[in-house]
Design an enzyme around this catalytic site. Structure first.
Site, PDB file in Angstrom:
ATOM      1  N   HIS A   1      -1.503   1.464  -4.086  1.00  0.00           N
ATOM      2  CA  HIS A   1      -1.923   2.870  -4.033  1.00  0.00           C
ATOM      3  C   HIS A   1      -1.004   3.782  -4.845  1.00  0.00           C
ATOM      4  CE1 HIS A   1      -4.241   1.886  -0.062  1.00  0.00           C
ATOM      5  NE2 HIS A   1      -4.978   1.659  -1.126  1.00  0.00           N
TER       6      HIS A   1
ATOM      7  N   ALA B   1       7.960  -5.051  12.275  1.00  0.00           N
ATOM      8  CA  ALA B   1       8.135  -5.864  11.067  1.00  0.00           C
ATOM      9  C   ALA B   1       9.610  -6.088  10.747  1.00  0.00           C
ATOM     10  CB  ALA B   1       7.437  -5.188   9.889  1.00  0.00           C
TER      11      ALA B   1
ATOM     12  N   GLN C   1       0.850  -1.195   0.000  1.00  0.00           N
ATOM     13  CA  GLN C   1       0.000   0.000   0.000  1.00  0.00           C
ATOM     14  C   GLN C   1       0.888   1.248   0.000  1.00  0.00           C
ATOM     15  OE1 GLN C   1      -3.558  -0.456   2.878  1.00  0.00           O
ATOM     16  NE2 GLN C   1      -2.064  -1.944   3.607  1.00  0.00           N
TER      17      GLN C   1
ATOM     18  N   ASN D   1       2.487  -6.878  13.324  1.00  0.00           N
ATOM     19  CA  ASN D   1       2.179  -5.483  13.640  1.00  0.00           C
ATOM     20  C   ASN D   1       2.532  -5.229  15.100  1.00  0.00           C
ATOM     21  OD1 ASN D   1       0.855  -2.853  13.949  1.00  0.00           O
ATOM     22  ND2 ASN D   1      -0.314  -3.388  12.126  1.00  0.00           N
TER      23      ASN D   1
HETATM   24  C1  BJW Z   1       4.129  -1.105  12.544  1.00  0.00           C
HETATM   25  C2  BJW Z   1       5.394  -0.580  12.793  1.00  0.00           C
HETATM   26  C3  BJW Z   1       6.495  -1.464  12.703  1.00  0.00           C
HETATM   27  C4  BJW Z   1       3.938   1.002  12.968  1.00  0.00           C
HETATM   28  N1  BJW Z   1       6.298  -2.744  12.386  1.00  0.00           N
HETATM   29  N2  BJW Z   1       3.951  -2.378  12.245  1.00  0.00           N
HETATM   30  C5  BJW Z   1     -15.452  -0.567   2.654  1.00  0.00           C
HETATM   31  C6  BJW Z   1     -15.694  -0.228   3.969  1.00  0.00           C
HETATM   32  C7  BJW Z   1     -15.414   1.055   4.430  1.00  0.00           C
HETATM   33  C8  BJW Z   1     -14.890   2.018   3.591  1.00  0.00           C
HETATM   34  C9  BJW Z   1     -14.629   1.690   2.285  1.00  0.00           C
HETATM   35  C10 BJW Z   1     -14.912   0.406   1.823  1.00  0.00           C
HETATM   36  N3  BJW Z   1     -14.546   0.356   0.519  1.00  0.00           N
HETATM   37  C11 BJW Z   1     -14.025   1.544   0.153  1.00  0.00           C
HETATM   38  C12 BJW Z   1     -14.075   2.377   1.191  1.00  0.00           C
HETATM   39  C13 BJW Z   1     -13.598   3.813   1.184  1.00  0.00           C
HETATM   40  C14 BJW Z   1     -12.110   3.984   1.369  1.00  0.00           C
HETATM   41  C15 BJW Z   1     -11.724   3.376   2.705  1.00  0.00           C
HETATM   42  O1  BJW Z   1     -11.198   2.292   2.791  1.00  0.00           O
HETATM   43  N4  BJW Z   1     -11.953   4.116   3.773  1.00  0.00           N
HETATM   44  C16 BJW Z   1     -11.651   3.652   5.131  1.00  0.00           C
HETATM   45  C17 BJW Z   1     -10.474   4.446   5.672  1.00  0.00           C
HETATM   46  C18 BJW Z   1     -12.879   3.796   5.971  1.00  0.00           C
HETATM   47  N5  BJW Z   1     -11.357   3.390   0.258  1.00  0.00           N
HETATM   48  C19 BJW Z   1     -11.157   4.014  -0.885  1.00  0.00           C
HETATM   49  O2  BJW Z   1     -11.624   5.121  -1.104  1.00  0.00           O
HETATM   50  C20 BJW Z   1     -10.332   3.277  -1.917  1.00  0.00           C
HETATM   51  N6  BJW Z   1     -10.975   3.278  -3.169  1.00  0.00           N
HETATM   52  C21 BJW Z   1     -12.087   2.552  -3.403  1.00  0.00           C
HETATM   53  O3  BJW Z   1     -12.592   1.851  -2.560  1.00  0.00           O
HETATM   54  O4  BJW Z   1     -12.588   2.660  -4.683  1.00  0.00           O
HETATM   55  C22 BJW Z   1     -13.869   2.056  -4.993  1.00  0.00           C
HETATM   56  C23 BJW Z   1     -14.917   3.121  -4.848  1.00  0.00           C
HETATM   57  C24 BJW Z   1     -14.747   4.351  -5.446  1.00  0.00           C
HETATM   58  C25 BJW Z   1     -15.729   5.320  -5.293  1.00  0.00           C
HETATM   59  C26 BJW Z   1     -16.841   5.077  -4.519  1.00  0.00           C
HETATM   60  C27 BJW Z   1     -16.983   3.830  -3.917  1.00  0.00           C
HETATM   61  C28 BJW Z   1     -16.018   2.835  -4.084  1.00  0.00           C
HETATM   62  C29 BJW Z   1      -8.996   4.013  -2.140  1.00  0.00           C
HETATM   63  C30 BJW Z   1      -8.176   4.111  -0.904  1.00  0.00           C
HETATM   64  C31 BJW Z   1      -6.920   4.937  -1.180  1.00  0.00           C
HETATM   65  C32 BJW Z   1      -6.090   5.152   0.078  1.00  0.00           C
HETATM   66  N7  BJW Z   1      -5.064   6.086  -0.187  1.00  0.00           N
HETATM   67  C33 BJW Z   1      -4.078   6.383   0.842  1.00  0.00           C
HETATM   68  C34 BJW Z   1      -3.258   7.609   0.393  1.00  0.00           C
HETATM   69  C35 BJW Z   1      -2.296   7.228  -0.736  1.00  0.00           C
HETATM   70  C36 BJW Z   1      -1.540   8.395  -1.255  1.00  0.00           C
HETATM   71  C37 BJW Z   1      -0.674   9.056  -0.224  1.00  0.00           C
HETATM   72  O5  BJW Z   1       0.125   8.415   0.473  1.00  0.00           O
HETATM   73  O6  BJW Z   1      -0.781  10.272  -0.102  1.00  0.00           O
HETATM   74  O7  BJW Z   1      -3.232   5.238   1.039  1.00  0.00           O
HETATM   75  S1  BJW Z   1      -4.761   6.663   2.474  1.00  0.00           S
HETATM   76  C38 BJW Z   1      -3.450   5.877   3.338  1.00  0.00           C
HETATM   77  O8  BJW Z   1      -3.978   4.718   4.027  1.00  0.00           O
HETATM   78  C39 BJW Z   1      -2.483   5.366   2.268  1.00  0.00           C
HETATM   79  C40 BJW Z   1      -2.123   4.009   2.821  1.00  0.00           C
HETATM   80  O9  BJW Z   1      -1.622   3.180   1.787  1.00  0.00           O
HETATM   81  C41 BJW Z   1      -3.409   3.539   3.416  1.00  0.00           C
HETATM   82  C42 BJW Z   1      -3.243   2.466   4.454  1.00  0.00           C
HETATM   83  O10 BJW Z   1      -2.494   2.935   5.535  1.00  0.00           O
HETATM   84  P1  BJW Z   1      -1.519   1.943   6.308  1.00  0.00           P
HETATM   85  O11 BJW Z   1      -0.435   1.538   5.418  1.00  0.00           O
HETATM   86  O12 BJW Z   1      -2.310   0.871   6.939  1.00  0.00           O
HETATM   87  O13 BJW Z   1      -0.880   2.937   7.393  1.00  0.00           O
HETATM   88  P2  BJW Z   1      -1.457   3.322   8.850  1.00  0.00           P
HETATM   89  O14 BJW Z   1      -0.750   4.546   9.291  1.00  0.00           O
HETATM   90  O15 BJW Z   1      -2.923   3.383   8.854  1.00  0.00           O
HETATM   91  O16 BJW Z   1      -1.052   2.102   9.786  1.00  0.00           O
HETATM   92  C43 BJW Z   1       0.303   1.860  10.103  1.00  0.00           C
HETATM   93  C44 BJW Z   1       0.353   0.572  10.897  1.00  0.00           C
HETATM   94  O17 BJW Z   1       1.706   0.200  11.060  1.00  0.00           O
HETATM   95  C45 BJW Z   1      -0.256   0.667  12.299  1.00  0.00           C
HETATM   96  O18 BJW Z   1      -1.136  -0.433  12.481  1.00  0.00           O
HETATM   97  C46 BJW Z   1       0.960   0.529  13.231  1.00  0.00           C
HETATM   98  O19 BJW Z   1       0.655  -0.159  14.431  1.00  0.00           O
HETATM   99  C47 BJW Z   1       1.891  -0.259  12.397  1.00  0.00           C
HETATM  100  N8  BJW Z   1       3.330  -0.104  12.683  1.00  0.00           N
HETATM  101  N9  BJW Z   1       5.357   0.732  13.116  1.00  0.00           N
HETATM  102  C48 BJW Z   1       5.084  -3.199  12.197  1.00  0.00           C
HETATM  103  N10 BJW Z   1       7.844  -1.041  12.984  1.00  0.00           N
END
Ligand code: BJW
Ligand code: ZN
Length: 229
Positions: free
Chosen positions: A102, A218, A84, A200
């Site tokens: 992403h 990780a 991601q 995690n």
């Molecule tokens: C460690 C650590 C260490 C720390 N070792 N671990 C179904 C249900 C609900 C909502 C939706 C759904 N389907 C779609 C949605 C809407 C939405 C969504 O999911 N929203 C939720 C947040 C509620 N999804 C979308 O909009 C997606 N598109 C889509 O579904 O299209 C179809 C559609 C279109 C139109 C209408 C309807 C449907 C697209 C999602 C795009 C996300 N983009 C981002 C930004 C990317 C660009 C940028 O960087 O600027 O992607 S948001 C951000 O979150 C980024 C990441 O890739 C993504 C995930 O984050 P991640 O990697 O999990 O990071 P964190 O910070 O959240 O977590 C870090 C973790 O690491 C923590 O758990 C720590 O504990 C851990 N950690 N140190 C191991 N050393």
């Protein structure tokens, strides 16, 4: 084997995560920076934010988690890496054919999708300050090559990651497991018979659904596993 990584995998490299206490979403509002509407309303602000993030990422180097995963492509007959992350650190560690769910902050594309983006826009496009550079084809703004909220994941990316989820062992590491459809890959892998493992430092919404949930950083856990192979 397949791995799905999130921002936590790059955390020890110094790349900010999104939802941790010092994560990006604590300072910045996603709706103002990571949606197509935000870019339409204020392209300069969004462009500058990515410029700032590229600068931060450029100063970071891959950590042990990236390096171990890069080696596993050669170590295992079949190893797929879905990330991601948009930081490019997996590639800098030597991973190839990464499925970038992403997109990448190191790519740009035409906001109007007026043409198929040619491979490799000139690097100077990324250096434009203040305002997005104009598309060489239609003159409209170029935008970061990432997937914002509300945007669909490219069909080819979805197809490749679904195929990758059809594996024997599926590792999900360093993600808060909140963003769909990316995290749906864990359930998909499990339903296709994979043994699922989460790594995690905190519990997440998928912790109770995976076959094995390992608590720890990780870079350490993947390093320990690699040592045992
Ligand atoms: C460690 C650590 C260490 C720390 N070792 N671990 C179904 C249900 C609900 C909502 C939706 C759904 N389907 C779609 C949605 C809407 C939405 C969504 O999911 N929203 C939720 C947040 C509620 N999804 C979308 O909009 C997606 N598109 C889509 O579904 O299209 C179809 C559609 C279109 C139109 C209408 C309807 C449907 C697209 C999602 C795009 C996300 N983009 C981002 C930004 C990317 C660009 C940028 O960087 O600027 O992607 S948001 C951000 O979150 C980024 C990441 O890739 C993504 C995930 O984050 P991640 O990697 O999990 O990071 P964190 O910070 O959240 O977590 C870090 C973790 O690491 C923590 O758990 C720590 O504990 C851990 N950690 N140190 C191991 N050393
Ligand atoms: Zn264009």
């Amino acid at each position: 084997m397949t791995a799905l990584t999130g921002a936590g995998v790059s955390a020890s490299s110094g790349v900010p995560t999104f939802r941790d206490p010092d994560g990006l979403w604590k300072t910045f509002r996603p709706a103002e920076l990571a949606t197509p509407e935000a870019f339409r309303d204020n392209p300069g602000r969004v462009w500058e934010w990515y410029l700032w993030r590229r600068g931060k990422i450029a100063a970071c180097t891959p950590n042990r988690a990236h390096r171990v995963l890069a080696r596993w492509r050669e170590r295992f007959g079949r190893f797929e890496l879905v990330t991601q992350n948009v930081d490019g650190l997996h590639e800098r560690a030597g991973s190839t054919d990464v499925i970038r769910f992403h997109g990448s902050v190191w790519e740009v594309r035409c906001a109007a999708r007026c043409a198929d983006s040619p491979e490799g826009w000139p690097d100077e496009m990324l250096q434009y300050a203040e305002l997005p550079p104009p598309c060489p084809y239609c003159g409209g703004p170029l935008r970061p090559g990432v997937v914002w909220f509300g945007e669909v994941i490219p069909a080819d990316t979805l197809r490749r990651s679904s195929e990758a989820a059809d594996c024997e062992v599926f590792i999900v590491a360093g993600t808060s497991a909140l963003v769909y459809p990316a995290i749906g890959l864990v359930a998909a892998a499990r339903s296709m018979g994979a043994f699922t493992i989460e790594i995690n430092v905190e519990r997440t919404p998928v912790s109770g659904d995976v076959d094995l949930s390992i608590s720890g950083p990780a870079e350490e856990i993947l390093g320990l596993v690699d040592d045992q192979l």
